[in-house]
Write an enzyme that holds these catalytic residues in place. Structure first.
Site, PDB file in Angstrom:
ATOM      1  N   ASN A   1       1.229  -3.217   2.663  1.00 38.12           N
ATOM      2  CA  ASN A   1       2.603  -2.562   2.240  1.00 38.12           C
ATOM      3  C   ASN A   1       2.893  -1.137   2.126  1.00 38.12           C
ATOM      4  O   ASN A   1       2.017  -0.416   1.739  1.00 38.12           O
ATOM      5  CB  ASN A   1       2.618  -3.518   0.782  1.00 38.12           C
ATOM      6  CG  ASN A   1       4.024  -3.004  -0.003  1.00 38.12           C
ATOM      7  OD1 ASN A   1       5.093  -3.376   0.358  1.00 38.12           O
ATOM      8  ND2 ASN A   1       3.820  -1.988  -1.018  1.00 38.12           N
ATOM      9  N   GLU A   2       4.049  -0.960   2.703  1.00 39.59           N
ATOM     10  CA  GLU A   2       4.211   0.625   2.708  1.00 39.59           C
ATOM     11  C   GLU A   2       3.078   1.446   3.159  1.00 39.59           C
ATOM     12  O   GLU A   2       2.895   2.499   2.429  1.00 39.59           O
ATOM     13  CB  GLU A   2       4.778   0.964   1.297  1.00 39.59           C
ATOM     14  CG  GLU A   2       6.139   0.143   0.808  1.00 39.59           C
ATOM     15  CD  GLU A   2       6.400   0.606  -0.894  1.00 39.59           C
ATOM     16  OE1 GLU A   2       5.768   1.550  -1.604  1.00 39.59           O
ATOM     17  OE2 GLU A   2       7.379   0.059  -1.203  1.00 39.59           O
ATOM     18  N   ASN A   3       2.610   1.084   4.230  1.00 39.11           N
ATOM     19  CA  ASN A   3       1.436   1.814   4.709  1.00 39.11           C
ATOM     20  C   ASN A   3       1.876   3.175   5.490  1.00 39.11           C
ATOM     21  O   ASN A   3       1.351   3.708   5.977  1.00 39.11           O
ATOM     22  CB  ASN A   3       0.719   0.948   5.963  1.00 39.11           C
ATOM     23  CG  ASN A   3       0.244  -0.117   5.027  1.00 39.11           C
ATOM     24  OD1 ASN A   3       0.757  -1.429   5.345  1.00 39.11           O
ATOM     25  ND2 ASN A   3      -0.749  -0.239   4.237  1.00 39.11           N
TER      26      ASN A   3
END
Length: 821
Positions: free
Chosen positions: A425-427
């Site tokens: 997530n949101e890397n």
């Protein structure tokens, strides 16, 4: 498919049903002691203490499990939440009924690094706060029973000492930059388990069916626990349909085996299908008999066929299904992550009541109880590992991510509700490391994607918001926050279509916005006039901040329930006209604590939920119901809006949310006519009335009809015509008391004592005396510091049958006191 070395068996995973059998498993809930600091060593937790000795340090407090370090400090407005070690201790009776059986401690989740001791002997350790794991304590228990301490100081019981640690560590996931707390403690259930000498460690039951539902196939693999103990065993498998009828069985004597073994494959004609409307489950039971002792493991499976169509919608059992979803954090008022089973059941049933058929479990593997409820209630699942923000760490970091992905897939493999394994997530959000290398992140994402498909080829992979990795996973969710972090909510459909065209398989998770519960507005869309349109709707660097940057509703809006009602209403009506859409998931279902939002109206709380942190429903809950459910319902907007305002005779909109065909509004007993529902008639699907209002009290009643069924709703509101000036003074009074709990209300007035209905001042409550403020709950009525909602705020006090003085302060205002007797 699944392979593990024998060396890992001492801290391996156990099948769900084995642990739930009463004769072999017991939850260790009571008689624990806890200290929130570090010890010099485990000896300090077990050393003999003389009666009345005042020098024992530290002070241990009595607790029950599940228990979280951060039950209240996560939302304490005056401190940073505790991140560090904490110790637990108890003494347990151990009486394994099996000859040469194994005695285990099974952890359903503990945060974040955990060490386990029997007396002073370390028996296991684990890194990762969300996956399950097991400590084999057999040998250590037997050794301790030989000690004179066993029958002496410990009176026939065995001391269990556990150290948990949620200290910040860059080489551990999740990142402390994440928009949620990295909690510490034994915040999920801990079980004492007895197994025979040989038992099943895992049962992998793979159920498939064609899109028409004509032929179901079931393959059964198993992994043994302690397979070196015996050379041969008898294996029996039975399959029971949803009505309790045995529809297939098998048995065979086999040599014991290492690793995973395919035991049996069978077919079922026209199996009963699993779906959100009819979550039909079959039971698979595996019995293993060796040396005259039998262990039993049962798993539930479901036959369903699903597909994310390339450049198209989502299909379940051969038919299009619009995924109507939300998100969940494991977090609750007063307990943080330590939610009891009863709390979890309440929460998941509320989701189903709202009409949810899909959930993304953000941003980590969640409790087995959650997954079981998704199976039985009919909620499809995206579950993910906590590789969330911060960038990419080194080999230790990457190994943990792979281990947690493996554990998540193995532990939740059999759940028919699971359709997606989330890899991150949101890397694309850097911060933890000096290096931020997109190519290295892509390389690691590919490794996770390959590992997921190797472990489980039957499910899809997905990530949210990392555009430079969108081509790696099966399903991609970009960032679309139309009307909150960027853009106008009326741009939602076009922005979504633009993103849909960039991905083979598109699913929109995370949309919505914050709302301060009980705050309402007569002109909620005012902030949209400041917003630049046409620039997309993604969240960018700094968008979550309340300071700086371009105009956006998240920074410049009023954070009212009224605005979020319009945003949600628009999104839902548009989703009904997007035939290519696979589905969406609103972020999140419930408000939750976060360390990175100290200046929110409720400090340290992400307030985007449709319910508060204590299960109190916001108005948004009923808007979702009106679009997503079929059981007749009707709700007048404004149940927590006691006073509206405006000029004398001004027409005010009264909105009604309902899934009924038509509704009739009555104002002070007079009909204002019947309206027909039309989902595309924004707002409120056409169920809105313009009512001229004057100073005084109004009773609004609506009667809605769906076929022959009639439902109704009613609210009472005041209408204020007096205009107010600058806030100048406050009042504090008790408005209710029940069962020793007093409810207090602060109100803010101008110099002429006119109630300031748009006041959003921050107020701070204090108390001296016998009572206790019910605070640190992370709710609009349970925080010692909170922004006003329409010029008022509530807090409760536990009186303890004594005397107290309660104060309320606000910058620039005289402090006010109230005596409670």
């Amino acid at each position: 498919m699944f392979k593990k070395s024998a060396a890992l068996l001492l801290i391996n995973l156990l099948g769900i049903s084995l642990l739930l059998q009463a004769q072999t498993s017991k939850r260790l809930i009571n008689n624990w002691e806890f200290v929130k600091e570090d010890l010099g060593g485990v000896w300090e937790a077990v050393r003999p203490v003389k009666a009345g000795n005042p020098e024992e340090m530290p002070y241990w407090q009595k607790v029950s499990l599940p228990h979280c370090f951060n039950a209240t400090d996560a939302v304490d407005p005056d401190v940073n939440y505790y991140q560090g070690p904490g110790w637990y201790r108890t003494n347990i009776e151990v009486a394994n009924p099996y000859t040469k059986g194994r005695t285990l401690l099974h952890f359903e989740g503990a945060g974040q690094k955990t060490q386990v001791y029997i007396y002073t002997t370390k028996v296991a350790e684990h890194v990762g706060g969300y996956d399950e794991w097991t400590a084999d304590i057999t040998d250590a228990v037997e050794k301790f029973k030989q000690s004179p301490l066993f029958k002496g100081q410990f009176k026939g019981k065995v001391p269990v000492i556990i150290r948990c640690d949620n200290s910040r560590d860059l080489e551990m996931i999740p990142s402390s930059l994440s928009d949620f707390n990295v909690y510490g403690g034994l915040y999920r259930y801990l079980n004492l388990v007895y197994t025979p000498q040989l038992s099943a460690d895992k049962l992998f039951a793979h159920a498939t069916v064609d899109a028409k539902g004509a032929l179901g196939k079931l393959s059964i693999k198993a992994r043994l626990f302690n397979p070196d103990a015996v050379k041969e065993a008898t294996f029996k498998i039975s399959v029971t349909d949803p009505n309790g009828k045995v529809v297939a069985d098998w048995n065979k004597a086999l040599p014991t085996f290492q690793g995973d073994e395919l035991l049996w494959e069978t077919s079922l004609k026209s199996p009963k299908l699993w779906s959100p409307d009819a979550p039909q489950q079959y039971e698979v039971k595996l019995s293993i008999t060796a040396n005259g002792e039998t262990s039993v493991m049962t798993e539930k499976v479901g036959f369903r066929n699903f597909e994310f169509v390339k450049k198209g919608p989502f299909m379940l059992n051969g038919k299009r299904l619009l995924l109507r979803g939300t998100h969940r954090h494991e977090d609750h008022a007063g307990v943080a992550a330590a939610m009891t089973e009863e709390m979890i059941v309440t929460e998941m049933k509320l989701m189903k009541e709202m009409g949810v058929n899909f959930i993304r479990l953000g941003h980590y593997q969640q409790s087995r109880i959650v997954l079981d409820l998704c199976d039985s209630l009919g909620i499809l699942v995206w579950e993910e590992i906590p590789w969330c923000r911060g960038g990419l760490g080194g080999p230790v970091y990457q190994e943990q991510a792979k281990r947690m992905l493996t554990n998540m897939i193995e532990q939740h493999y059999n759940h028919p509700s699971v359709i997606i394994w989330g890899l991150g997530n949101e890397n694309d959000w850097p911060g933890d490391f000096t290096e931020f290398d997109q190519q290295k992140i892509r390389t690691f994402m590919k490794e996770l994607n390959d590992l997921s498909h190797k472990l489980d080829p039957s499910r899809n992979t997905a990530i949210r918001r990392c555009d430079f990795c969108r081509d790696i996973v099966d399903v991609y969710s970009p960032s679309i926050w139309a009307g909150w972090y960027r853009g106008d909510y009326t741009e939602y459909k076009q922005v979504s279509l633009d993103e849909f065209n960039k991905s083979d398989r598109f699913l929109h998770v995370e949309w919505g916005g914050d709302s301060h519960a009980r705050r309402h507005s007569e002109n909620p869309d005012n902030a949209l006039s400041k917003i630049k349109k046409g620039g997309g709707a993604d969240e960018r660097a700094g968008d979550a901040s309340l300071y700086g940057g371009a105009a956006r509703v998240s920074k410049d809006g009023d954070w009212s329930e009224s605005y979020i009602a319009n945003l949600i209403d628009w999104h839902l009506k548009e989703q009904e006209t997007m035939p290519w859409l696979s589905g969406t998931a609103y972020w999140p279902f419930k408000d939750f604590s976060t360390p990175i939002r100290p200046e929110n109206p409720v400090p340290y709380v992400n307030q985007k939920g449709v319910i508060e942190r204590d299960f109190t429903k916001k108005e948004a809950f009923y808007i979702f119901q009106s679009y997503w459910t079929t059981t007749p319902m009707v709700h007048i907007y404004g149940h927590t809006w006691p006073i509206r305002w405006g000029a004398e005779g001004e027409e005010k909109m009264v909105k009604v949310y309902s899934n009924c065909d038509e509704a009739e509004l009555f104002v002070n007993g007079k009909s204002f006519g019947v309206k027909k529902r039309n989902s595309q008639d924004f707002p409120a699907a056409g169920l809105r009335w313009q009512v001229p209002m004057g100073k005084g009290k109004y009773t609004f009643k609506v009667v809605a009809k769906k076929g022959k069924i009639t439902v109704s709703d009613e609210i009472v509101q005041e209408y204020q015509t007096d205009k107010w000036g600058k806030p100048a003074q406050m009042t504090l009074e008790k408005i209710d008391e029940k069962d020793g709990i007093a409810t207090l209300e602060v109100k803010l007035f101008d110099a002429q004592k006119v109630l300031c209905l748009d006041a959003v001042n921050l107020v701070a409550f204090g108390l001296v005396g016998d009572g206790e403020l019910i605070k640190d709950q992370g709710t609009s009525t349970g925080s010692s510091k909170v922004q006003l909602y329409n010029g008022r705020a509530l807090i409760k006090v536990k009186t303890n049958k004594g005397k107290s003085v309660v104060s309320v302060q606000s910058k620039g205002m005289p402090t006010v006191f109230l005596n409670l007797n």
